[in-house]
Structure formats: structure tokens, C-alpha cells
Design a protein around this motif. Structure first.
Motif, PDB file in Angstrom:
ATOM      1  N   SER A   8       0.862  -1.183   0.000  1.00 47.41           N
ATOM      2  CA  SER A   8       0.000   0.000   0.000  1.00 47.41           C
ATOM      3  C   SER A   8       0.891   1.223   0.000  1.00 47.41           C
ATOM      4  CB  SER A   8      -0.894   0.018   1.242  1.00 47.41           C
ATOM      5  OG  SER A   8      -1.578   1.253   1.294  1.00 47.41           O
ATOM      6  N   SER A   9       0.709   2.044  -1.016  1.00 43.59           N
ATOM      7  CA  SER A   9       1.592   3.197  -1.232  1.00 43.59           C
ATOM      8  C   SER A   9       0.737   4.411  -1.551  1.00 43.59           C
ATOM      9  CB  SER A   9       2.510   2.871  -2.422  1.00 43.59           C
ATOM     10  OG  SER A   9       3.378   3.920  -2.729  1.00 43.59           O
ATOM     11  N   LYS A  10       0.985   5.528  -0.873  1.00 44.60           N
ATOM     12  CA  LYS A  10       0.180   6.716  -1.157  1.00 44.60           C
ATOM     13  C   LYS A  10       0.765   7.544  -2.295  1.00 44.60           C
ATOM     14  CE  LYS A  10      -2.300  10.222   1.527  1.00 44.60           C
ATOM     15  NZ  LYS A  10      -2.419  10.812   2.870  1.00 44.60           N
ATOM     16  N   ALA A  13       6.479   5.749  -3.181  1.00 43.02           N
ATOM     17  CA  ALA A  13       7.777   5.307  -2.643  1.00 43.02           C
ATOM     18  C   ALA A  13       7.740   3.821  -2.276  1.00 43.02           C
ATOM     19  CB  ALA A  13       8.154   6.142  -1.419  1.00 43.02           C
ATOM     20  N   THR A  14       6.663   3.408  -1.634  1.00 43.45           N
ATOM     21  CA  THR A  14       6.549   2.013  -1.195  1.00 43.45           C
ATOM     22  C   THR A  14       6.325   1.095  -2.392  1.00 43.45           C
ATOM     23  OG1 THR A  14       5.492   2.939   0.754  1.00 43.45           O
ATOM     24  CG2 THR A  14       5.413   0.545   0.525  1.00 43.45           C
ATOM     25  N   GLU A  15       5.623   1.599  -3.376  1.00 42.60           N
ATOM     26  CA  GLU A  15       5.429   0.815  -4.611  1.00 42.60           C
ATOM     27  C   GLU A  15       6.787   0.490  -5.236  1.00 42.60           C
ATOM     28  OE1 GLU A  15       2.783   2.569  -7.433  1.00 42.60           O
ATOM     29  OE2 GLU A  15       3.112   0.993  -8.906  1.00 42.60           O
ATOM     30  N   ALA A  54       3.427   2.005   3.328  1.00 43.72           N
ATOM     31  CA  ALA A  54       3.983   3.276   3.793  1.00 43.72           C
ATOM     32  C   ALA A  54       3.460   3.501   5.208  1.00 43.72           C
ATOM     33  CB  ALA A  54       3.515   4.408   2.890  1.00 43.72           C
ATOM     34  N   VAL A  55       4.242   4.223   6.017  1.00 46.63           N
ATOM     35  CA  VAL A  55       3.835   4.491   7.399  1.00 46.63           C
ATOM     36  C   VAL A  55       3.502   5.971   7.543  1.00 46.63           C
ATOM     37  CG1 VAL A  55       4.619   4.548   9.796  1.00 46.63           C
ATOM     38  CG2 VAL A  55       5.108   2.568   8.369  1.00 46.63           C
ATOM     39  N   TYR A  56       2.293   6.223   8.023  1.00 51.42           N
ATOM     40  CA  TYR A  56       1.856   7.594   8.299  1.00 51.42           C
ATOM     41  C   TYR A  56       1.401   7.655   9.748  1.00 51.42           C
ATOM     42  CZ  TYR A  56       2.259   8.534   3.363  1.00 51.42           C
ATOM     43  OH  TYR A  56       2.772   8.691   2.087  1.00 51.42           O
ATOM     44  N   MET A  57       1.934   8.598  10.483  1.00 49.66           N
ATOM     45  CA  MET A  57       1.603   8.751  11.904  1.00 49.66           C
ATOM     46  C   MET A  57       1.758   7.419  12.656  1.00 49.66           C
ATOM     47  SD  MET A  57       1.129  11.805  11.727  1.00 49.66           S
ATOM     48  CE  MET A  57       0.601  13.133  10.696  1.00 49.66           C
TER      49      MET A  57
HETATM   50  C1  LIG Z   1       2.164  13.581   6.723  1.00 46.59           C
HETATM   51  C2  LIG Z   1       3.224  12.518   6.772  1.00 46.59           C
HETATM   52  C3  LIG Z   1       3.345  11.714   7.901  1.00 46.59           C
HETATM   53  C4  LIG Z   1       4.329  10.739   7.987  1.00 46.59           C
HETATM   54  N1  LIG Z   1       4.440   9.976   9.120  1.00 46.59           N
HETATM   55  C5  LIG Z   1       5.439   9.068   9.223  1.00 46.59           C
HETATM   56  C6  LIG Z   1       5.593   8.298  10.415  1.00 46.59           C
HETATM   57  O1  LIG Z   1       4.847   8.391  11.378  1.00 46.59           O
HETATM   58  N2  LIG Z   1       6.630   7.429  10.479  1.00 46.59           N
HETATM   59  C7  LIG Z   1       7.505   7.269   9.439  1.00 46.59           C
HETATM   60  O2  LIG Z   1       8.436   6.488   9.557  1.00 46.59           O
HETATM   61  N3  LIG Z   1       7.355   7.962   8.271  1.00 46.59           N
HETATM   62  C8  LIG Z   1       6.348   8.851   8.163  1.00 46.59           C
HETATM   63  N4  LIG Z   1       6.190   9.568   6.987  1.00 46.59           N
HETATM   64  C9  LIG Z   1       7.092   9.307   5.859  1.00 46.59           C
HETATM   65  C10 LIG Z   1       6.463   8.353   4.836  1.00 46.59           C
HETATM   66  O3  LIG Z   1       6.182   7.115   5.442  1.00 46.59           O
HETATM   67  C11 LIG Z   1       7.436   8.140   3.670  1.00 46.59           C
HETATM   68  O4  LIG Z   1       7.469   9.353   2.955  1.00 46.59           O
HETATM   69  C12 LIG Z   1       7.026   6.957   2.778  1.00 46.59           C
HETATM   70  O5  LIG Z   1       8.150   6.512   2.066  1.00 46.59           O
HETATM   71  C13 LIG Z   1       5.917   7.328   1.816  1.00 46.59           C
HETATM   72  O6  LIG Z   1       5.570   6.210   1.043  1.00 46.59           O
HETATM   73  P1  LIG Z   1       4.500   6.291  -0.153  1.00 46.59           P
HETATM   74  O7  LIG Z   1       5.056   7.253  -1.184  1.00 46.59           O
HETATM   75  O8  LIG Z   1       4.465   4.887  -0.668  1.00 46.59           O
HETATM   76  O9  LIG Z   1       3.196   6.724   0.416  1.00 46.59           O
HETATM   77  C14 LIG Z   1       5.215  10.538   6.886  1.00 46.59           C
HETATM   78  C15 LIG Z   1       5.067  11.339   5.725  1.00 46.59           C
HETATM   79  C16 LIG Z   1       4.096  12.311   5.667  1.00 46.59           C
HETATM   80  C17 LIG Z   1       3.977  13.153   4.419  1.00 46.59           C
END
Ligand SMILES: Cc1cc2nc3c(=O)[nH]c(=O)nc-3n(C[C@H](O)[C@H](O)[C@H](O)COP(=O)(O)O)c2cc1C
Length: 175
Positions: A8-10, A13-15, A54-57
């Protein structure tokens, strides 16, 4: 045997990490495909799983968490590896001297650790391009120290990703 690298990638990056893992597994002679978890129709058709988000919050994305929860029966008893793309930056330690990859472990590693006994759990550095962020994610970067915690750049460690994938290929070959 077919390996599902489900992700799951927003923002992509994870993709990229998932595609790389699948490619490395194929180069090592495994049959592997990378697919967004939301598009996987019959998880039971796969023989092994490498699942990441991907990890968010501090958390995996909802669709990845739900995929695992809903398919525990199909996953149980099969080889499973979990990964996250999380922290940003080039330093291995945070300001307090703690290991950044360890600190960035999502809560799902613990939740699924018990249910699935995964063979491996790995956090990888991620990537962030501010120009593509949605409004809410942009706002998060505006909080004090937001830019420090979430620096711009592609910090994916391809050598570490390749090494991890090679380890998975070896374990699968060993049966
Ligand atoms: C609003 C926001 C919150 C994030 N929170 C975290 C977090 O809690 N822990 C972490 O390790 N990375 C965090 N990240 C970094 C993302 O996990 C990282 O950019 C990831 O590679 C994005 O993957 P994606 O492009 O596949 O979504 C955060 C990024 C954003 C923009």
C-alpha cells in the motif's frame, strides 16, 4: 510457487520498494509479483507473502492493515514477511541517539507478529516529494519541526532492500 509482494503506497515510494523486491525475487528464480493489496482478489492463490505499507503517523495505511486482518486465514501457515517504508533522512540515529529504523516500526508489526509469526519484519527508509503531497499531508509538514522530521528527498536504501530480498529468496529456496 508464487510469491505475492503486496503493498500500500500513497505517493509511490513504497510501490518502488515492492517492485524492487519482486524483481530481486524473480532474478533469484522465484515466481513473484508486486500488486497493490487493494487489487488482490484471491490471496489464497499465493504460496508466500511479502507485505508492506507506507507508514503515516506511526501506522500502516488502512488498506494494508485491513488486507492482513481480512486474510489471516489465507496467510496463516504460509511464509510471511512484513515491511514498511517509513522514516526519512540519511542519519541512522535520531536526535536522542535512538535507532531510527527501530523507532519507526509501525504498530502493525506487533499486531501481526503474534497472528502470523512472520519470518522477517523490516523498516526501510522512504521518500518524500513535497510537490505531490495532498493538502493534509502538506499541513503536517508545516507544524513546528515538521520539515525536520519529514525532509524532502528519496532516502530509499536500495542496497538494504536488495539484501533483504536476497535473504527471502534464500529462505524460500530452502523450503
Ligand atoms: C504527513 C506525513 C506523515 C508521515 N508519518 C510518518 C511516520 O509516522 N513514520 C515514518 O516512519 N514515516 C512517516 N512519513 C514518511 C512516509 O512514510 C514516507 O514518505 C514513505 O516513504 C511514503 O511512502 P508512499 O510514497 O508509498 O506513500 C510521513 C510522511 C508524511 C507526508
Amino acid at each position: 510457487m508464487t510469491v505475492l509482494v503486496g503493498f500500500s503506497s500513497k505517493y509511490g515510494a513504497t510501490e518502488g520498494i515492492a517492485e524492487r523486491i519482486a524483481r530481486k525475487l524473480r532474478e533469484a528464480g522465484r515466481d513473484a509479483v508486486a500488486r497493490p493489496v487493494a487489487s488482490v482478489e484471491r490471496p489464497a492463490d499465493y504460496d508466500a507473502f511479502v507485505l508492506g505499507s507506507a507508514v503515516y503517523m506511526g501506522s500502516w495505511r488502512k488498506e494494508a492493515t485491513e488486507f492482513v486482518r481480512e486474510n489471516l486465514a489465507a496467510l496463516a501457515g504460509k511464509p510471511v514477511w512484513l515491511f514498511s517504508s517509513g522514516p526519512l533522512g540519511i542519519e541512522a540515529k535520531d536526535a536522542e541517539g535512538r535507532d531510527k529504523l527501530k523507532e519507526a516500526e509501525p504498530k502493525q508489526f506487533e499486531e501481526f507478529g503474534e497472528a502470523l509469526s512472520p519470518r522477517g519484519r523490516q523498516v526501510f527508509f522512504g521518500a518524500l516529494d513535497p510537490s505531490v503531497l495532498g493538502r493534509r499531508d502538506r499541513l503536517v509538514r508545516r507544524i513546528p519541526s515538521g520539515r525536520e522530521l519529514l525532509p524532502e528527498g528519496d532516502f530509499r536504501d536500495w542496497a538494504a532492500i536488495d539484501e533483504w530480498a536476497a535473504g527471502i529468496a534464500e529462505e524460500l529456496a530452502a523450503g
